[in-house]
Design an enzyme around this catalytic site. Structure first.
Site, PDB file in Angstrom:
ATOM      1  N   TYR A 150       0.643  -1.318  -0.203  1.00 52.66           N
ATOM      2  CA  TYR A 150       0.504   0.102  -0.223  1.00 52.66           C
ATOM      3  C   TYR A 150       0.538   1.134   0.366  1.00 52.66           C
ATOM      4  CZ  TYR A 150      -3.656   3.209   1.322  1.00 52.66           C
ATOM      5  OH  TYR A 150      -4.242   4.469   1.632  1.00 52.66           O
ATOM      6  N   LYS A 162       1.103   4.189  -2.803  1.00 46.24           N
ATOM      7  CA  LYS A 162       1.098   5.107  -2.789  1.00 46.24           C
ATOM      8  C   LYS A 162       2.445   6.402  -2.833  1.00 46.24           C
ATOM      9  CE  LYS A 162      -3.465   5.454  -1.924  1.00 46.24           C
ATOM     10  NZ  LYS A 162      -4.623   5.542  -3.449  1.00 46.24           N
TER      11      LYS A 162
END
Length: 298
Positions: free
Chosen positions: A164, A168
């Site tokens: 994750y 990002k």
């Protein structure tokens, strides 16, 4: 505070069936935009039972314009499908909000490559597919507003969030690069790093925090970033609880390892820091520190 007028504008919002995405879609519609509401369909769901369709119903019942899209954003064709649907229904695309993400709470050594890719592909490729499909249209029309979703996990790293966070961090770089490329074509590209109580964050933001950190306290910023009023470009904003921060990338001044690298590492911890607007500025300041002339005035 006056709300921007988005009448005549068309927005695509991914991950818009619940949480932040739902709030973004509702606020955009209230401001006058037509909205393509994207959220994946879960197994066995009829059209009317999907979260995307329920958000569309909320918008249309209030007098707004919206259609549902059920594309899986990690699929390579998803961006083109959403853009084509927006053009068919509303005639144009002005605003992109790439909000879809997949959660992760598992250490790197426990992840298979396939599991890592599942999270990363939704967070980054799901963003890339949509922006890449809309980009030529925005360049041709000389106007666009693109808002991508950032996260502190990408800026700082966090245990159990390798995939994750990596997705990002990649999004942050895409924001700054596309801002540099799109600015001369009337396209503003910015990032939002939100803190809000949603189904994805419910285990971490609860109780009194949940009452303060609602999606509705982030969404008005997205409406402004999606409007003609916004001339900010290449900025990543942190939003939560009705307050906002600007993210900046900093580097220390350069030092030499005259007493060895352990000593250097310690001295760099307390060395003066500077925020650089772009990579060229960062390198030119290093040239000066090395006794050379910068390639451009700094």
């Amino acid at each position: 505070m006056a709300q921007p007028d988005l009448s005549g504008r068309v927005a695509i919002v991914t991950g818009a069936g619940k949480g932040l995405g739902r709030s973004y879609a509702l606020h955009l519609a209230r401001a006058g935009a037509a909205v393509v509401v994207n959220n994946r369909r879960h197994a066995g769901e009829a059209d009317a039972d999907t979260s995307a369709a329920r958000v569309v119903a909320e918008i249309t019942q209030a007098g707004g314009r919206a259609i549902a899209n059920w594309s899986d954003v990690e699929a390579e064709s998803s961006g083109a499908e959403m853009v084509a649907q927006a053009i068919d229904a509303f005639g144009r695309v002005d605003i992109i909000i790439a909000n879809a993400a997949a959660p992760q709470a598992r250490s790197f050594h426990k992840l298979s490559i396939a599991e890592f890719r599942k999270v990363f592909d939704v967070g980054f490729l799901g963003t890339l597919h949509l922006v890449h499909a809309a980009w030529p249209l925005m360049r041709d029309q000389g106007y666009g507003r693109v808002i991508l979703t950032s996260s502190s996990a990408g800026r700082y790293g966090q245990h159990g969030m390798s995939a994750y966070g990596a997705s990002k961090s990649a999004v942050d770089s895409l924001v700054r690069t596309l801002a540099a490329e799109g600015g001369s074509k009337g396209i503003c590209v910015n990032g939002i790093s939100p803190y809000a109580h949603t189904p994805m964050t419910a285990a971490h933001i609860a109780g009194e925090m949940a009452e303060v950190f609602t999606p509705e306290k982030v969404a008005p910023m997205l409406v402004w970033l999606g409007s003609e009023d916004c001339t900010v470009n290449g900025t990543i904003l942190v939003g939560g609880g009705g307050r906002f921060r600007k993210v900046e990338t900093q580097e220390t001044v350069s030092l030499t390892p005259k007493h060895g690298f352990p000593d250097l590492a310690e001295r760099l911890q307390s060395a003066p820091r500077e925020a650089h607007p772009n990579s060229n500025h960062a390198f030119d300041t290093l040239l000066v520190e090395c006794g050379l002339e910068p390639r451009a005035p700094i």
